[in-house]
Design an enzyme around this catalytic site. Structure first.
Site, short mmCIF file in Angstrom:
data_model
loop_
_atom_site.label_atom_id
_atom_site.label_comp_id
_atom_site.label_asym_id
_atom_site.label_seq_id
_atom_site.Cartn_x
_atom_site.Cartn_y
_atom_site.Cartn_z
CB SER A 22 -0.91 0.01 1.23
OG SER A 22 -0.15 -0.15 2.41
CG ASN A 109 -4.07 -4.78 12.55
OD1 ASN A 109 -3.41 -4.65 11.51
ND2 ASN A 109 -4.56 -5.94 12.95
CB THR A 154 -39.75 27.35 -8.40
OG1 THR A 154 -40.85 27.87 -9.15
CG2 THR A 154 -39.63 28.13 -7.09
CG HIS A 155 -40.71 24.00 -11.14
ND1 HIS A 155 -40.87 22.70 -10.75
CD2 HIS A 155 -41.46 24.74 -10.29
CE1 HIS A 155 -41.70 22.64 -9.71
NE2 HIS A 155 -42.07 23.88 -9.41
CB SER A 276 -12.75 27.56 -28.27
OG SER A 276 -12.75 26.75 -29.42
CE LYS A 282 -18.00 29.16 -26.69
NZ LYS A 282 -18.08 27.71 -26.86
CG ASN A 284 -15.68 27.81 -23.70
OD1 ASN A 284 -16.74 28.33 -24.06
ND2 ASN A 284 -14.88 27.18 -24.54
CD GLU A 289 -18.19 23.64 -19.04
OE1 GLU A 289 -18.95 23.23 -19.91
OE2 GLU A 289 -17.10 24.20 -19.29
CE1 TYR A 316 -6.16 -3.27 8.95
CE2 TYR A 316 -5.54 -5.55 8.49
CZ TYR A 316 -5.53 -4.20 8.15
OH TYR A 316 -4.88 -3.79 7.01
CD GLN A 321 -2.89 -2.39 2.07
OE1 GLN A 321 -2.28 -2.92 2.99
NE2 GLN A 321 -2.70 -2.73 0.81
N1 ARG Z 1 -0.90 -1.81 5.27
C1 ARG Z 1 -1.89 -2.21 6.22
C2 ARG Z 1 -3.05 -1.22 6.18
O1 ARG Z 1 -2.78 -0.20 5.71
C3 ARG Z 1 -1.32 -2.20 7.59
C4 ARG Z 1 -1.95 -3.14 8.49
C5 ARG Z 1 -1.58 -4.50 8.09
N2 ARG Z 1 -2.01 -5.41 9.09
C6 ARG Z 1 -1.97 -6.70 8.90
N3 ARG Z 1 -2.36 -7.42 9.87
N4 ARG Z 1 -1.63 -7.21 7.75
O2 ARG Z 1 -4.14 -1.46 6.57
#
Ligand code: ARG
Length: 471
Positions: A22, A109, A154-155, A276, A282, A284, A289, A316, A321
């Site tokens: 991650s 965790n 309205t509308h 544009s 233009k 814009n 948007e 957990y 993640q």
């Molecule tokens: N990268 C994990 C997360 O962001 C960390 C926790 C991982 N815990 C585990 N028991 N594998 O949630």
């Protein structure tokens, strides 16, 4: 080497490491991750699990890691599963066996839950600050609008004249509610999960209060299972961001309409428009948007996090993640939209004449005529029917409503044709809307001071939170 290589034989499959990491999105948590680790080290020291010298050694190592991350010289390894792993690995490289004590009584965790709450608290304060700034910008634009008026719709059909300031302040109220909601949600995010361990705390004599105090959290967790599995605060921030995005989108949509030649109610400063590539004439409103279009991101992210959460057994689960992928980009995009809209509205020019012209059809005062009849004793439903018939007559004779009323002033109970005519002046109609919350000048001014009070309350809340955030 992974943190848990002692348990499992052999290395990881390459695709497994790439799939589970991650780091790409949680490396931006490094500041809060280090804050959490500093507080944890202090807690370990207070519990006698680290000597005074070890505490100093770890704090120094964490400071070095901060320098490396800040200066972009930190070297991540492919085996660094996440930011926590990377930091612990580096601290251990720096201070050897003392580094190996960093994770005592802590799990990733409770660590990630702590990081995310710290991140959320700051992000909430920043977003709320920007939202309050935008509300203030709208109030300033309303002040500049003075007595300009336009048709209220309205509308998307012209309904009754309203002051432009009343219209702009209406948007400001929706933003002040966004700020209310953000502060309210931040209160629930303001709980320290550190000490919950993997799911069931630790047998070591660690006091969660110590780390919570260090981190400036308002409270500590009551249930360790809940502490590591709760991501309500992520969903809540995303809901707040999504609803704010919806408000911004509605403003964007309205201004896209208002800048069109068909409405012509306002003109954007050149700095907030695009040209544009083919059409030389233009100008814009792309910014507006994009504000409208990007509001899809927090909405999608909210659905995303709710979908992640809905099937998870306590406590957990690795699915959690996925929370960051939804959270970071969506909140940043709403923050960007709020800020760009502030700049755009600070420099917008309203076309008073176009707005007044659009509100000049006397038929917009048909309700004023009905209410005039009511004041003379005619039951409203009857008055409504009478006026509706006069409107139809005016239409079929291609006359203005005011002209037909002037012709039949006696029948309608006016004392003169001039009195009948006066009823159709938009300024007079506006001045009569004096009930609290209405678009007349007096209630508009009263609502202004109520809004100013709310802005002041929000700003002092943000200052109080800033004082509690770790330096
Ligand atoms: N990268 C994990 C997360 O962001 C960390 C926790 C991982 N815990 C585990 N028991 N594998 O949630």
């Amino acid at each position: 080497m992974t943190l848990w290589s002692g348990r499992l034989g052999g290395g990881l499959a390459d695709e497994m490491a790439a799939f589970t990491t991650s780091l790409s999105f949680d490396r931006q948590l490094w500041r809060v991750d280090l804050e959490g680790s500093r507080a944890h080290v202090t807690g370990l020291g207070a519990a006698g699990l680290l000597s005074g010298a070890e505490v100093l050694e770890l704090h120094a190592a964490l400071a070095e890691v901060a320098r490396e991350l800040d200066g972009d010289t930190f070297e991540f390894l492919v085996t660094d599963e996440d930011i926590h792993t990377a930091v612990e690995r580096r601290v251990t490289e720096l201070v050897g066996s003392t580094g190996a004590k960093l994770h005592t009584g802590r799990s990733r965790n409770d660590q990630i839950a702590t990081d995310l709450r710290l991140w959320t608290r700051r992000a909430t304060a920043m977003l709320a600050g920007a939202v309050v700034d935008l509300a203030t910008t709208l109030h300033e634009a309303a002040d500049r609008a003075a007595d300009a008026y336009l048709p209220g719709y309205t509308h998307l059909q012209r309904a009754q004249p309203v002051l432009l300031s009343h219209h702009l302040r209406a948007h400001a109220w929706s933003l002040l509610r966004d700020a209310d909601r953000l502060f309210d949600a931040a209160g629930r995010a303001d709980v320290s999960p550190l000490g919950a361990g993997a799911l069931a705390g630790s047998s070591l004599p660690l006091d969660p209060e110590v780390a919570a105090r260090e981190l400036g959290f308002a409270a500590t967790f009551h249930n360790s299972l809940d502490a590591v599995s709760d991501r309500d605060f992520v969903a809540e921030l995303l809901f707040c961001a999504a609803l704010c995005g919806v408000h911004l989108s509605r403003m964007g949509e309205e201004l896209v309409l208002w800048t069109s030649a068909e409405f012509g109610f306002c003109e954007l400063d050149d700095r907030f428009t695009t040209g544009s590539s083919m059409l030389p004439q233009k100008k814009n409103p792309d910014v507006l948007e994009l504000v409208r279009g990007r509001s899809g991101r927090p909405i999608a992210a909210l659905m995303g996090i709710l979908t992640v959460l809905k099937g998870l057994p306590l406590s957990y689960d690795r699915d959690l993640q996925e929370d960051r992928g939804h959270l970071f980009g969506a909140v940043a995009s709403v923050q960007d939209s709020v800020e760009v809209l502030s700049g755009l509205l600070g420099a917008i020019q309203f076309n008073r004449k176009r707005m007044a012209d659009a509100a000049s059809d006397p038929v917009l005062l048909a309700t004023d005529l009905a209410e005039w009849l009511v004041r003379g004793g005619v039951p409203f439903r009857l008055a409504h029917g009478m006026v509706a018939r006069i409107v139809r007559e005016a239409e079929s004779r291609h006359l203005g409503l005011d002209q037909v009323v002037r012709q039949s002033w006696r029948r309608l109970g006016f004392s003169s044709a001039a009195e009948a005519e006066r009823l159709f002046r938009p300024e007079r109609s506006l001045a009569q809307r004096e009930q609290p919350g209405s678009p007349g000048p007096k209630p508009t001014a009263a609502a202004l001071s109520a809004a100013a009070e709310r802005v002041a309350a929000h700003r002092s809340w943000a200052r109080a939170l800033a004082r509690r955030l770790p330096a």
